[in-house]
Design an enzyme around this catalytic site. Structure first.
Site, PDB file in Angstrom:
ATOM      1  N   CYS A   1     -35.694 -73.047  -2.016  1.00 33.30           N
ATOM      2  CA  CYS A   1     -35.120 -72.153  -3.025  1.00 33.30           C
ATOM      3  C   CYS A   1     -35.454 -72.729  -4.396  1.00 33.30           C
ATOM      4  CB  CYS A   1     -33.617 -71.945  -2.819  1.00 33.30           C
ATOM      5  SG  CYS A   1     -32.593 -73.383  -3.183  1.00 33.30           S
ATOM      6  N   HIS A   2     -34.695 -72.370  -5.415  1.00 33.04           N
ATOM      7  CA  HIS A   2     -34.999 -72.827  -6.770  1.00 33.04           C
ATOM      8  C   HIS A   2     -34.676 -74.307  -6.953  1.00 33.04           C
ATOM      9  CE1 HIS A   2     -34.494 -72.170 -11.395  1.00 33.04           C
ATOM     10  NE2 HIS A   2     -35.649 -72.715 -11.101  1.00 33.04           N
TER      11      HIS A   2
END
Length: 107
Positions: free
Chosen positions: A65-66
Site C-alpha cells: 500500500c502507500h
C-alpha cells in the site's frame, strides 16, 4: 505476519534463484495509476473479501500500500482466511520510491 523492507524486496525480485512472489497492491485505483511496483496486481482493499478466491493460498504474497498500514490489515485478513505466506512491505510504495526507485512518482 512477516515484514520485508523495500531493499529486501528489490533484492528478492532481482534474484533469479528465487521464485517471484505475488505483489498484491491494495491501494485505490487512482493511487495505483499514480505509481506502482512493476508486476503488481491491483486489488483494492475493499474488494478483497469478494476477490480473495482469485488468489493462490499457497503463494508467497507481498502486500503493498502507500505506507504499509492498509497492506498489513489486508494481510492479516488473508491470514485469517488461511493464506499461509503473507508478507507486508514495510513503508509501502513510499519506502520503495525512497530506497529503491527515486524516479518513482510520489504523492
Amino acid at each position: 505476519m512477516r515484514q520485508v523492507s523495500a531493499a529486501q524486496l528489490s533484492q528478492w525480485l532481482a534474484d533469479p534463484q528465487r521464485s517471484k512472489p505475488l505483489l498484491l497492491d491494495v491501494r485505490e485505483p487512482w493511487e495505483f495509476a499514480t505509481c506502482r511496483i512493476d508486476g503488481s496486481l491491483s486489488m483494492p482493499m475493499r474488494g478483497i473479501p469478494a476477490r480473495h478466491n482469485e488468489l493462490n493460498r499457497d503463494a508467497e504474497i507481498v502486500m503493498i500500500c502507500h505506507h504499509g498500514a492498509r497492506s498489513f490489515q489486508a494481510g492479516m485478513y488473508l491470514e485469517q482466511l488461511g493464506f499461509g505466506s503473507v508478507i507486508n512491505l514495510q513503508g509501502g510504495v513510499a519506502a520503495w520510491a525512497r530506497d529503491v526507485d527515486p524516479a518513482m512518482p510520489t504523492y
